[in-house]
Design an enzyme around this catalytic site. Structure first.
Site, PDB file in Angstrom:
ATOM      1  N   SER A 125     -48.594  55.532 -60.106  1.00  0.00           N
ATOM      2  CA  SER A 125     -48.278  54.299 -59.381  1.00  0.00           C
ATOM      3  C   SER A 125     -46.807  53.959 -59.542  1.00  0.00           C
ATOM      4  O   SER A 125     -46.118  54.507 -60.408  1.00  0.00           O
ATOM      5  CB  SER A 125     -49.143  53.143 -59.910  1.00  0.00           C
ATOM      6  OG  SER A 125     -48.866  52.905 -61.279  1.00  0.00           O
ATOM      7  N   VAL A 178     -44.249  50.289 -59.443  1.00  0.00           N
ATOM      8  CA  VAL A 178     -44.273  48.830 -59.468  1.00  0.00           C
ATOM      9  C   VAL A 178     -42.905  48.305 -59.061  1.00  0.00           C
ATOM     10  O   VAL A 178     -41.875  48.760 -59.569  1.00  0.00           O
ATOM     11  CB  VAL A 178     -44.643  48.307 -60.871  1.00  0.00           C
ATOM     12  CG1 VAL A 178     -44.700  46.773 -60.866  1.00  0.00           C
ATOM     13  CG2 VAL A 178     -45.983  48.889 -61.332  1.00  0.00           C
ATOM     14  N   LYS A 183     -47.762  46.452 -57.258  1.00  0.00           N
ATOM     15  CA  LYS A 183     -48.114  47.772 -57.782  1.00  0.00           C
ATOM     16  C   LYS A 183     -48.732  48.600 -56.670  1.00  0.00           C
ATOM     17  O   LYS A 183     -49.751  48.210 -56.083  1.00  0.00           O
ATOM     18  CB  LYS A 183     -49.101  47.613 -58.943  1.00  0.00           C
ATOM     19  CG  LYS A 183     -49.578  48.916 -59.561  1.00  0.00           C
ATOM     20  CD  LYS A 183     -50.539  48.622 -60.711  1.00  0.00           C
ATOM     21  CE  LYS A 183     -51.058  49.891 -61.350  1.00  0.00           C
ATOM     22  NZ  LYS A 183     -51.988  49.590 -62.475  1.00  0.00           N
ATOM     23  N   VAL A 209     -43.767  38.645 -64.400  1.00  0.00           N
ATOM     24  CA  VAL A 209     -43.562  38.176 -65.768  1.00  0.00           C
ATOM     25  C   VAL A 209     -42.165  38.584 -66.207  1.00  0.00           C
ATOM     26  O   VAL A 209     -41.877  39.771 -66.385  1.00  0.00           O
ATOM     27  CB  VAL A 209     -44.613  38.758 -66.737  1.00  0.00           C
ATOM     28  CG1 VAL A 209     -44.370  38.230 -68.154  1.00  0.00           C
ATOM     29  CG2 VAL A 209     -46.017  38.413 -66.273  1.00  0.00           C
ATOM     30  N   ASP A 233     -56.512  49.906 -72.570  1.00  0.00           N
ATOM     31  CA  ASP A 233     -55.140  50.408 -72.672  1.00  0.00           C
ATOM     32  C   ASP A 233     -54.216  49.344 -73.262  1.00  0.00           C
ATOM     33  O   ASP A 233     -53.096  49.144 -72.784  1.00  0.00           O
ATOM     34  CB  ASP A 233     -54.642  50.840 -71.289  1.00  0.00           C
ATOM     35  CG  ASP A 233     -53.449  51.787 -71.373  1.00  0.00           C
ATOM     36  OD1 ASP A 233     -53.266  52.424 -72.432  1.00  0.00           O
ATOM     37  OD2 ASP A 233     -52.695  51.894 -70.387  1.00  0.00           O
ATOM     38  N   LYS A 286     -51.549  47.956 -75.573  1.00  0.00           N
ATOM     39  CA  LYS A 286     -50.400  48.475 -76.321  1.00  0.00           C
ATOM     40  C   LYS A 286     -49.235  47.524 -76.075  1.00  0.00           C
ATOM     41  O   LYS A 286     -49.269  46.707 -75.138  1.00  0.00           O
ATOM     42  CB  LYS A 286     -50.062  49.893 -75.862  1.00  0.00           C
ATOM     43  CG  LYS A 286     -49.860  50.051 -74.365  1.00  0.00           C
ATOM     44  CD  LYS A 286     -49.744  51.518 -73.974  1.00  0.00           C
ATOM     45  CE  LYS A 286     -49.650  51.692 -72.464  1.00  0.00           C
ATOM     46  NZ  LYS A 286     -49.599  53.111 -72.064  1.00  0.00           N
ATOM     47  N   PRO A 287     -48.189  47.575 -76.901  1.00  0.00           N
ATOM     48  CA  PRO A 287     -47.094  46.601 -76.754  1.00  0.00           C
ATOM     49  C   PRO A 287     -46.484  46.543 -75.359  1.00  0.00           C
ATOM     50  O   PRO A 287     -46.155  45.448 -74.874  1.00  0.00           O
ATOM     51  CB  PRO A 287     -46.073  47.094 -77.799  1.00  0.00           C
ATOM     52  CG  PRO A 287     -46.911  47.736 -78.850  1.00  0.00           C
ATOM     53  CD  PRO A 287     -48.027  48.419 -78.102  1.00  0.00           C
ATOM     54  N   ASN A 300     -47.863  46.825 -72.581  1.00  0.00           N
ATOM     55  CA  ASN A 300     -48.749  46.133 -71.644  1.00  0.00           C
ATOM     56  C   ASN A 300     -48.963  44.672 -72.015  1.00  0.00           C
ATOM     57  O   ASN A 300     -49.816  44.004 -71.442  1.00  0.00           O
ATOM     58  CB  ASN A 300     -50.109  46.841 -71.567  1.00  0.00           C
ATOM     59  CG  ASN A 300     -50.066  48.064 -70.674  1.00  0.00           C
ATOM     60  OD1 ASN A 300     -49.161  48.216 -69.863  1.00  0.00           O
ATOM     61  ND2 ASN A 300     -51.038  48.950 -70.820  1.00  0.00           N
ATOM     62  N   ASP A 307     -51.719  45.196 -66.637  1.00  0.00           N
ATOM     63  CA  ASP A 307     -52.191  46.553 -66.363  1.00  0.00           C
ATOM     64  C   ASP A 307     -53.633  46.816 -66.787  1.00  0.00           C
ATOM     65  O   ASP A 307     -53.902  47.395 -67.838  1.00  0.00           O
ATOM     66  CB  ASP A 307     -51.262  47.578 -67.028  1.00  0.00           C
ATOM     67  CG  ASP A 307     -51.462  48.976 -66.446  1.00  0.00           C
ATOM     68  OD1 ASP A 307     -52.371  49.143 -65.603  1.00  0.00           O
ATOM     69  OD2 ASP A 307     -50.708  49.887 -66.835  1.00  0.00           O
TER      70      ASP A 307
END
Length: 305
Positions: A47, A49, A64, A113, A155, A157-158, A160, A174
């Protein structure tokens, strides 16, 4: 054709045409159904974004586009749009729109964001251990909220979890490989089953690695790994003596990470990353970014362990 030329007698793999479809090259200023593209934020083979704005309201958004439109990817993308459309939580990216562009490429629009990954945000502001724990509370609430909808993120994780600069609030992004927990008696249960076990290896749970059924515990485990990195300054499995995905998976399933207080030493330690590279962990720097000395940090982490 290259495979056939190399070995005429070998069969050429059959690839469904849909999996070859990729998003067309885009340029800033292009308008996609009322959303004007401004600048690309991220792109990979799955993908891409873009930062965009609405042509009428100038609302900033992240658009996205699905690059790889294989059947599994497309199903996950449609599920992501469906999940986000149901969510209304201040710490989950706000869904704004979804559809297809003129070329038939599907897209999802969420509120933009303006922030940093949660670990970078905390380090830049030299947040204390207490402040880092408090920063994770809204993340835990957002994850629990998605679980009430029977949706597992899979998923976490930092990268995201972005923390908005305006209000210092973390926002969960995500849901691309998220999964809905559907009762086994449901006729829709097949939609949640995949063969390729999508995951980020460094943040995968033991059940993801083993290919076992996914539950909400999968996200709880990942939240723990994110918090571990937020508090100690490096990933829970970064001290692997033998790098590589297989060794990483062995550690995840068999030994688990060391206690947080044990990885904060009194002198610089060379640590091997999972990609084979080596970096020096400097306890004084890590502690300074948390407003204390290595000894104080070890003591604080020991109470959490």
């Amino acid at each position: 054709s290259l495979l056939a030329h190399d070995s005429p007698s070998a069969p050429v793999p059959s690839i469904p045409p849909a999996s070859l479809a990729t998003a067309p090259r885009r340029i800033p200023g292009t308008v996609i159904n009322s959303w004007r593209l401004i600048v690309p934020l991220m792109t990979n083979r799955v993908s891409d974004v873009w930062c965009a704005e609405h042509v009428d309201s100038q609302t900033r958004a992240a658009v996205k586009f699905l690059q790889d439109q294989g059947a599994n990817r497309l199903a996950r993308f449609e599920n992501e749009a469906r999940y986000l459309a149901r969510f209304r939580h201040p710490n989950i990216a706000l869904f704004l729109d979804a559809g297809r562009d003129d070329d038939g490429v599907p897209y999802i629009v969420t509120k933009f964001v303006d922030g940093q990954p949660i670990d970078d945000f905390a380090d830049q502001r030299q947040q204390t251990v207490t402040e880092r724990l408090e920063l994770m509370l809204p993340v835990c609430d957002a994850v629990a909220y998605s679980h009430r909808f029977l949706v597992v993120h899979r998923d976490l994780k930092p990268s995201n979890i972005l923390v908005a600069a305006a209000d210092s609030q973390p926002v969960l992004l995500d849901f691309g490989i998220s999964k809905e927990l559907i009762d086994a008696d449901s006729s829709s249960v097949g939609l949640t089953q995949t063969d390729d076990r999508p995951m980020t290896p460094a943040f995968a749970s033991p059940e993801q690695v083993r290919g076992e059924p996914i539950t909400t515990a999968t996200d709880v485990y990942a939240v723990g790994l994110v918090l571990y990195e937020l508090l100690t300054g490096h990933h829970a499995y970064s001290a692997a003596a033998h790098p590589g995905v297989e060794h990483l998976f062995d550690r995840i399933c068999q030994s688990g990470p060391k206690a947080q207080s044990e990885v904060i030493a009194f002198s610089s330690l060379p640590l091997e990353e999972n990609d084979g590279s080596t970096k020096a962990i400097e306890p004084r720097l890590i502690a300074a970014l948390r407003g204390c000395s290595p000894k104080q940090l070890r003591r604080q982490l020991r109470r959490i362990d």
